[in-house]
Design a protein around this motif. Structure first.
Motif, PDB file in Angstrom:
ATOM      1  N   ALA A 108       0.844  -1.200   0.000  1.00  0.00           N
ATOM      2  CA  ALA A 108       0.000   0.000   0.000  1.00  0.00           C
ATOM      3  C   ALA A 108       0.874   1.243   0.000  1.00  0.00           C
ATOM      4  O   ALA A 108       1.610   1.491   0.959  1.00  0.00           O
ATOM      5  CB  ALA A 108      -0.913   0.007   1.222  1.00  0.00           C
ATOM      6  N   VAL A 139       0.990   5.002   0.532  1.00  0.00           N
ATOM      7  CA  VAL A 139       0.222   6.064   1.173  1.00  0.00           C
ATOM      8  C   VAL A 139       0.930   7.380   0.882  1.00  0.00           C
ATOM      9  O   VAL A 139       1.983   7.658   1.451  1.00  0.00           O
ATOM     10  CB  VAL A 139       0.094   5.821   2.685  1.00  0.00           C
ATOM     11  CG1 VAL A 139      -0.622   6.984   3.364  1.00  0.00           C
ATOM     12  CG2 VAL A 139      -0.637   4.511   2.958  1.00  0.00           C
ATOM     13  N   GLU A 175      -0.983  -0.937  -4.473  1.00  0.00           N
ATOM     14  CA  GLU A 175      -2.232  -0.191  -4.432  1.00  0.00           C
ATOM     15  C   GLU A 175      -1.972   1.209  -3.885  1.00  0.00           C
ATOM     16  O   GLU A 175      -1.072   1.409  -3.067  1.00  0.00           O
ATOM     17  CB  GLU A 175      -3.265  -0.940  -3.583  1.00  0.00           C
ATOM     18  CG  GLU A 175      -3.591  -2.315  -4.160  1.00  0.00           C
ATOM     19  CD  GLU A 175      -4.573  -3.111  -3.317  1.00  0.00           C
ATOM     20  OE1 GLU A 175      -4.952  -2.616  -2.230  1.00  0.00           O
ATOM     21  OE2 GLU A 175      -4.946  -4.219  -3.729  1.00  0.00           O
ATOM     22  N   TYR A 231      -3.137   4.887  -2.054  1.00  0.00           N
ATOM     23  CA  TYR A 231      -4.023   5.506  -1.072  1.00  0.00           C
ATOM     24  C   TYR A 231      -3.595   6.965  -0.905  1.00  0.00           C
ATOM     25  O   TYR A 231      -2.425   7.248  -0.669  1.00  0.00           O
ATOM     26  CB  TYR A 231      -3.951   4.773   0.277  1.00  0.00           C
ATOM     27  CG  TYR A 231      -4.429   3.343   0.195  1.00  0.00           C
ATOM     28  CD1 TYR A 231      -5.738   3.006   0.512  1.00  0.00           C
ATOM     29  CD2 TYR A 231      -3.569   2.334  -0.227  1.00  0.00           C
ATOM     30  CE1 TYR A 231      -6.183   1.695   0.414  1.00  0.00           C
ATOM     31  CE2 TYR A 231      -4.000   1.017  -0.332  1.00  0.00           C
ATOM     32  CZ  TYR A 231      -5.310   0.707  -0.004  1.00  0.00           C
ATOM     33  OH  TYR A 231      -5.733  -0.593  -0.103  1.00  0.00           O
ATOM     34  N   SER A 244      -3.099  10.319   0.860  1.00  0.00           N
ATOM     35  CA  SER A 244      -2.984  10.921   2.193  1.00  0.00           C
ATOM     36  C   SER A 244      -3.249  12.423   2.168  1.00  0.00           C
ATOM     37  O   SER A 244      -3.351  13.046   3.225  1.00  0.00           O
ATOM     38  CB  SER A 244      -1.584  10.685   2.766  1.00  0.00           C
ATOM     39  OG  SER A 244      -0.633  11.465   2.059  1.00  0.00           O
ATOM     40  N   ALA A 265      -5.970   6.459   5.572  1.00  0.00           N
ATOM     41  CA  ALA A 265      -5.507   5.637   4.452  1.00  0.00           C
ATOM     42  C   ALA A 265      -4.871   4.348   4.957  1.00  0.00           C
ATOM     43  O   ALA A 265      -5.070   3.275   4.370  1.00  0.00           O
ATOM     44  CB  ALA A 265      -4.504   6.419   3.609  1.00  0.00           C
ATOM     45  N   SER A 279      -7.597   1.927   5.871  1.00  0.00           N
ATOM     46  CA  SER A 279      -8.204   1.357   4.665  1.00  0.00           C
ATOM     47  C   SER A 279      -7.298   0.298   4.055  1.00  0.00           C
ATOM     48  O   SER A 279      -7.757  -0.763   3.621  1.00  0.00           O
ATOM     49  CB  SER A 279      -8.488   2.462   3.641  1.00  0.00           C
ATOM     50  OG  SER A 279      -9.457   3.366   4.116  1.00  0.00           O
ATOM     51  N   ALA A 280      -5.994   0.581   4.034  1.00  0.00           N
ATOM     52  CA  ALA A 280      -5.048  -0.363   3.456  1.00  0.00           C
ATOM     53  C   ALA A 280      -5.028  -1.673   4.239  1.00  0.00           C
ATOM     54  O   ALA A 280      -5.005  -2.768   3.657  1.00  0.00           O
ATOM     55  CB  ALA A 280      -3.651   0.255   3.420  1.00  0.00           C
TER      56      ALA A 280
END
Length: 423
Positions: A34, A36, A79, A81, A83, A93, A96-97
């Motif tokens: 992830a 961010v 992926e 995300y 911030s 974030a 969510s990750a």
């Protein structure tokens, strides 16, 4: 002809074996990473530039078959995300990750964000170890992150601010044209650390240099740097030292050009993201930048590495490649394979011992504080085609000639980290 009993047994066997066969044929579950980062707001360009680097690194691992594990190879999945560059948004974030199954968090553009992520990841791993994550940092360089606030779950792959400043001052020490300096930076933990270390290092290396300005400005909120540039020019400073990045750097150097400031810029990030184009001819011979790697490093493997990135991302404005981000993903892949698992504790223990090489560049993770040790280079801006400047930056017509290479053992600094490891 089969009897009814045999037909029933065959049907039952087929039913029982079907799920196993489907699992064997299904694609291997990816290892989720992830990113961010700021993907909107004033620093969105920095987040997008990082994404290209990480995507390229992930693609390279997947093209060679992914991560080799006892149960079979698994690909990496990157992926994104957003911030928005804010600590609170970064925490959202992160949640969510984790909910999406991420096992590794990647972040770097902002030490303020990094500080909250270090704490949040530690709490997550203590509270819910079955959904634990590792935090890999490629750019947040506040020294405290691998000193007083070091964490077993956090690994930094960029040289921290004190290491970068030491490299810059090595060059400034030999530049007798610099008689006075103006210090300017972003008003948060990283910017404050840069200015603090600049004062200290100048006092040690060049006590004859007068500090004629020492100023912090709001992070990402200044739209007009002309008043700052006017003060710099009025001070008579022969050089500016700044850790500014993103638009805060681009707007600063553009304003300096507009007011006719003709001193030098000693920078952490003056070699990319619009800064060379903003300065143009005014920056030739006057902008110095420190990095972990530069495209004009004079080796065949380094050149091939850079050329392959340009083939993958051919637009000039996408020209922002960092070796450390590539080494980081290679080190992660190596460590997961060495651990033989994606469980975060074995992977972290393997990552503590990581030694990785790519395109002739090498680095080693220091277990004591999780600070990556690698060579640093200092470059000076010049026109493309000048000696040592084969490649320009972002199609600007200007690139950076390597003027100093600092070996890893000379770039290394001691740590005050007292690492607490899981039992």
């Amino acid at each position: 002809m089969p009897t009814p009993r045999r037909q029933v047994l065959k049907s039952l066997a087929a039913t029982l074996l079907a799920p196993a066969f489907a699992r064997a044929q299904a694609p291997a579950a990816p290892v989720k990473l992830a990113m961010v980062e700021s993907l909107s707001g004033p620093f969105a360009n920095t987040g997008e530039a990082v994404y290209r680097n990480l995507l390229w690194a992930v693609e390279r691992v997947n093209q060679r078959g992914g991560i080799k594990l006892p149960g079979g190879a698994r690909p990496l999945a990157l992926e994104r995300y957003d911030s928005k560059g804010q600590p609170e948004e970064a925490l959202a974030a992160l949640r969510s990750a984790i909910d999406d199954g991420a096992q590794v968090v990647l972040q770097g553009n902002s030490s303020a964000v990094a500080a909250v992520l270090v704490d949040a990841v530690a709490k997550q791993n203590e509270r819910d170890p079955r959904r634990g994550v590792l935090y890999l940092n490629y750019s947040a360089v506040d020294p405290v992150l691998t000193n007083e606030r070091c964490s077993f779950w956090h690994f930094r792959f960029d040289a921290h601010a004190d290491m970068r400043m030491a490299a810059l001052v090595q060059v400034l020490r030999d530049d007798q044209s610099v008689r006075s300096c103006y210090l300017i930076g972003q008003d948060y933990s990283f910017g404050q650390a840069v200015l603090r270390e600049a004062r200290r290092q100048l006092g040690v290396q060049r006590p004859d240099v007068q500090i004629v300005g020492d100023e912090l400005h709001p992070l990402g909120r200044v739209k007009d740097f002309l008043p700052y540039a006017a003060k710099i020019k009025a001070s008579g400073a022969s050089a500016v030292i700044t850790g500014n990045w993103g638009n805060d750097l681009t707007l600063l150097v553009k304003a300096a050009r507009e007011v006719g400031y003709d001193g030098k810029f000693y920078t952490f990030y003056g070699n990319a993201l619009g800064a060379p184009a903003a300065l143009g001819e005014a920056g030739v011979g006057r902008v110095i930048a420190v990095a972990d790697w530069l495209p004009n490093l004079p080796t065949a493997r380094s050149e091939a590495f850079y050329q392959s990135f340009r083939q993958r991302f051919p637009r000039p404005q996408d020209d922002y490649v960092h070796m450390r981000m590539q080494l980081m993903i290679e080190a992660l892949a190596q460590s997961i394979e060495k651990a033989g698992s994606t469980a975060i504790v074995p992977v972290a223990r393997a990552l503590e011992q990581a030694q990785v090489t790519l395109a002739g560049q090498a680095g080693t993770m220091r277990a004591a504080d999780h600070q990556f040790q690698q060579a640093l280079v200092v470059g000076q801006m010049d026109r493309v085609g000048a000696p040592g400047v084969r490649f320009d930056v972002e199609g600007s017509g200007y690139g950076f000639r390597v003027v100093r290479v600092i070996a890893p053992q000379n770039a290394e600094l001691p740590t005050t980290c007292r690492m607490v490891r899981p039992t």
